[in-house]
Write a protein that holds these residues in place. Structure first.
Motif, mmCIF file in Angstrom:
data_model
loop_
_atom_site.group_PDB
_atom_site.id
_atom_site.type_symbol
_atom_site.label_atom_id
_atom_site.label_comp_id
_atom_site.label_asym_id
_atom_site.label_seq_id
_atom_site.Cartn_x
_atom_site.Cartn_y
_atom_site.Cartn_z
ATOM 1 N N ALA A 114 27.388 29.728 -17.924
ATOM 2 C CA ALA A 114 28.592 30.026 -17.156
ATOM 3 C C ALA A 114 28.336 29.737 -15.683
ATOM 4 N N LEU A 115 29.369 29.296 -14.995
ATOM 5 C CA LEU A 115 29.275 29.037 -13.560
ATOM 6 C C LEU A 115 29.314 30.376 -12.831
ATOM 7 N N THR A 116 28.147 30.846 -12.425
ATOM 8 C CA THR A 116 28.040 32.160 -11.797
ATOM 9 C C THR A 116 27.691 32.079 -10.309
ATOM 10 N N ASP A 117 27.296 30.894 -9.850
ATOM 11 C CA ASP A 117 26.921 30.727 -8.440
ATOM 12 C C ASP A 117 27.623 29.500 -7.872
ATOM 13 N N PRO A 118 28.952 29.589 -7.734
ATOM 14 C CA PRO A 118 29.706 28.407 -7.274
ATOM 15 C C PRO A 118 29.340 27.964 -5.873
ATOM 16 N N ALA A 119 28.655 28.813 -5.111
ATOM 17 C CA ALA A 119 28.235 28.386 -3.777
ATOM 18 C C ALA A 119 27.319 27.175 -3.841
ATOM 19 N N ARG A 120 26.612 27.015 -4.952
ATOM 20 C CA ARG A 120 25.731 25.852 -5.086
ATOM 21 C C ARG A 120 26.519 24.549 -5.147
ATOM 22 N N LEU A 121 27.768 24.618 -5.538
ATOM 23 C CA LEU A 121 28.582 23.405 -5.592
ATOM 24 C C LEU A 121 28.663 22.723 -4.239
ATOM 25 N N ALA A 122 28.657 23.536 -3.171
ATOM 26 C CA ALA A 122 28.796 22.976 -1.829
ATOM 27 C C ALA A 122 27.606 22.106 -1.445
ATOM 28 N N ALA A 123 26.452 22.339 -2.103
ATOM 29 C CA ALA A 123 25.249 21.579 -1.761
ATOM 30 C C ALA A 123 25.112 20.302 -2.575
ATOM 31 N N VAL A 124 26.041 20.059 -3.487
ATOM 32 C CA VAL A 124 25.959 18.892 -4.362
ATOM 33 C C VAL A 124 27.039 17.892 -3.967
ATOM 34 N N PRO A 125 26.662 16.656 -3.635
ATOM 35 C CA PRO A 125 27.691 15.639 -3.361
ATOM 36 C C PRO A 125 28.599 15.471 -4.575
ATOM 37 N N ARG A 214 37.371 21.416 -9.192
ATOM 38 C CA ARG A 214 38.752 21.219 -9.616
ATOM 39 C C ARG A 214 39.183 22.328 -10.585
ATOM 40 N N LEU A 215 38.319 22.665 -11.536
ATOM 41 C CA LEU A 215 38.659 23.686 -12.529
ATOM 42 C C LEU A 215 38.836 25.064 -11.900
ATOM 43 N N ARG A 216 38.054 25.365 -10.888
ATOM 44 C CA ARG A 216 38.117 26.682 -10.273
ATOM 45 C C ARG A 216 39.447 26.931 -9.571
ATOM 46 N N GLU A 217 40.238 25.891 -9.390
ATOM 47 C CA GLU A 217 41.574 26.081 -8.826
ATOM 48 C C GLU A 217 42.536 26.680 -9.852
ATOM 49 N N SER A 218 42.168 26.599 -11.150
ATOM 50 C CA SER A 218 43.088 27.012 -12.215
ATOM 51 C C SER A 218 42.556 28.118 -13.112
ATOM 52 N N VAL A 219 41.224 28.273 -13.194
ATOM 53 C CA VAL A 219 40.650 29.222 -14.147
ATOM 54 C C VAL A 219 39.639 30.126 -13.454
ATOM 55 N N THR A 220 39.311 31.208 -14.142
ATOM 56 C CA THR A 220 38.332 32.168 -13.616
ATOM 57 C C THR A 220 36.942 31.905 -14.157
ATOM 58 N N HIS A 221 36.861 31.505 -15.427
ATOM 59 C CA HIS A 221 35.568 31.335 -16.082
ATOM 60 C C HIS A 221 35.373 29.873 -16.488
ATOM 61 N N VAL A 222 34.338 29.248 -15.924
ATOM 62 C CA VAL A 222 33.959 27.884 -16.290
ATOM 63 C C VAL A 222 32.658 27.974 -17.074
ATOM 64 N N THR A 223 32.666 27.495 -18.308
ATOM 65 C CA THR A 223 31.525 27.638 -19.194
ATOM 66 C C THR A 223 31.150 26.277 -19.790
ATOM 67 N N LEU A 224 30.076 26.282 -20.567
ATOM 68 C CA LEU A 224 29.685 25.089 -21.306
ATOM 69 C C LEU A 224 28.667 25.477 -22.364
ATOM 70 N N ASN A 225 28.491 24.585 -23.329
ATOM 71 C CA ASN A 225 27.434 24.680 -24.325
ATOM 72 C C ASN A 225 26.467 23.533 -24.101
ATOM 73 N N VAL A 226 25.169 23.793 -24.255
ATOM 74 C CA VAL A 226 24.171 22.758 -24.106
ATOM 75 C C VAL A 226 23.027 23.049 -25.072
ATOM 76 N N LYS A 227 22.467 22.006 -25.664
ATOM 77 C CA LYS A 227 21.335 22.192 -26.563
ATOM 78 C C LYS A 227 20.171 22.818 -25.806
ATOM 79 N N VAL A 240 24.014 22.984 -10.189
ATOM 80 C CA VAL A 240 25.368 23.141 -9.648
ATOM 81 C C VAL A 240 25.884 24.580 -9.775
ATOM 82 N N GLY A 241 25.034 25.522 -10.263
ATOM 83 C CA GLY A 241 25.419 26.931 -10.230
ATOM 84 C C GLY A 241 25.624 27.619 -11.566
ATOM 85 N N PHE A 242 25.285 26.955 -12.680
ATOM 86 C CA PHE A 242 25.406 27.593 -13.985
ATOM 87 C C PHE A 242 24.151 28.393 -14.301
ATOM 88 N N THR A 243 24.350 29.483 -15.046
ATOM 89 C CA THR A 243 23.226 30.245 -15.554
ATOM 90 C C THR A 243 23.425 30.497 -17.048
#
Length: 256
Positions: A114-125, A214-227, A240-243
Motif C-alpha cells: 500500500a502507498l503509505t509514504d506518498p511524500a516519497r513521490l516528490a523525490a521521484v521524477p 494521478r490516482l491520489r486525486e480520486s482515491v484514498t487507498h492505492v495498493t498493488l500485488n507483487v510476487k 515511491v512510497g509503498f510498504t
C-alpha cells in the motif's frame, strides 16, 4: 450459520471497508464497472468473492490472522458449489478448507503493498501520458515483449488510469490499474512493465510515480500485488512510497 449469497453492496462495503487495504480488490469490484462479473458469499462477518470476468474465474478470500478460521469455515461450505477449475487468491492458512474438494497447484506467495509514504513521490521524477483505445496495438506489443502472460483487461483503458512513456514514437514503459473505484476510494496498480531494452533507466519508477500522483486525486487507498520473490519490483515500489501490508498465496484449483 450457513454460507449464503450476498447481493447488498452496502452490506459488503461495510464489511470489506473495515480493512480497505486487505480488501482493496474486492471493494473495487463493488463498482458498477465490475459488479456484473461478481458473485459474493457471506457467512457472518466473513466475505468471499468469485470474479467471473476472467477465464477461469478467480476466488478472492482474505482475512486477518484472527479471522482465518472463520473464513475457512465459509470456504469449506462454499467449496462444493464452486466451478470445477478456478484460480484463487487466499490469505495464508485457508487452503485446508478447499483441499478436500480441489487439487491445489501453487502459484507463489505475493505481497499486498500500500502507498503509505506518498511524500516519497516528490523525490521521484515523473513521466507518462494517459493512454487511450488507439494505443491498444502498441500496448499489446509492449506486453508481448516485456510482460508475456500478464492479465490485462482492455476495458481498464476506459478508466483513464493507464500512463505510458514513449521513445521515438514507441511505447517503452507503462503503468495501469487492475482496480479503480472513486466511489469506494480504492485503486490497485497493475500491468506495470518496461521494455527490456529500456530497463535500468528509471522509467518504471517514473511512470508508477506519475500514476500514483494521478490516482491520489480520486482515491484514498492505492495498493498493488507483487510476487514475493520479485525483489526488483519490490524495491521499485518501496522507492515511491509503498510498504508491505500483508501476504497472500495464489493457487490453481481443480476439482478432484
Amino acid at each position: 450459520m450457513a454460507v449464503r449469497a450476498e447481493h447488498d453492496r452496502a452490506v459488503l462495503a461495510r464489511l470489506l471497508g473495515r480493512d480497505p487495504v486487505l480488501h482493496a480488490y474486492q471493494l473495487g469490484d463493488l463498482d458498477d464497472f465490475f459488479w456484473p462479473y461478481t458473485s459474493w458469499f457471506r457467512r457472518g462477518e466473513q466475505v468471499a468473492l468469485l470474479y467471473h470476468g476472467v477465464d477461469p474465474p478467480t476466488l478472492l478470500a482474505f482475512a486477518a490472522p484472527a479471522d482465518t478460521a472463520a473464513l475457512g469455515v465459509l470456504l469449506a461450505d462454499l467449496a462444493p458449489v464452486l466451478p470445477v477449475r478456478l484460480y484463487a487468491h487466499l490469505s495464508p492458512g485457508l487452503t485446508d478448507a478447499l483441499a478436500g474438494t480441489f487439487r491445489l497447484d501453487a502459484g507463489g506467495r505475493h505481497h499486498r503493498m500500500a502507498l503509505t509514504d506518498p511524500a516519497r513521490l516528490a523525490a521521484v521524477p515523473r513521466a507518462g501520458v494517459p493512454l487511450e483505445s488507439a494505443d491498444l496495438p502498441g500496448l499489446r506489443e509492449l506486453y508481448a515483449r516485456a510482460y508475456p502472460g500478464n492479465w490485462f483487461d482492455e476495458r481498464m483503458l476506459e478508466t483513464g488510469q493507464y500512463l505510458g512513456v514513449r521513445e521515438g514514437g514507441e511505447l517503452v514503459a507503462v503503468a495501469g490499474v487492475h482496480v479503480f473505484s472513486p466511489v469506494y476510494r480504492v485503486a490497485a496498480l497493475g500491468n506495470v512493465t518496461t521494455h527490456p531494452l529500456w530497463r535500468g533507466r528509471g522509467l518504471g519508477a517514473a511512470v508508477v510515480a506519475a500514476l500514483c500522483a494521478r490516482l491520489r486525486e480520486s482515491v484514498t487507498h492505492v495498493t498493488l500485488n507483487v510476487k514475493a520473490d520479485n525483489a526488483a519490483a519490490v524495491r521499485l515500489y518501496e522507492r515511491v512510497g509503498f510498504t508491505r501490508f500483508a501476504d497472500y498465496e495464489e493457487w490453481t484449483l481443480t476439482a478432484r
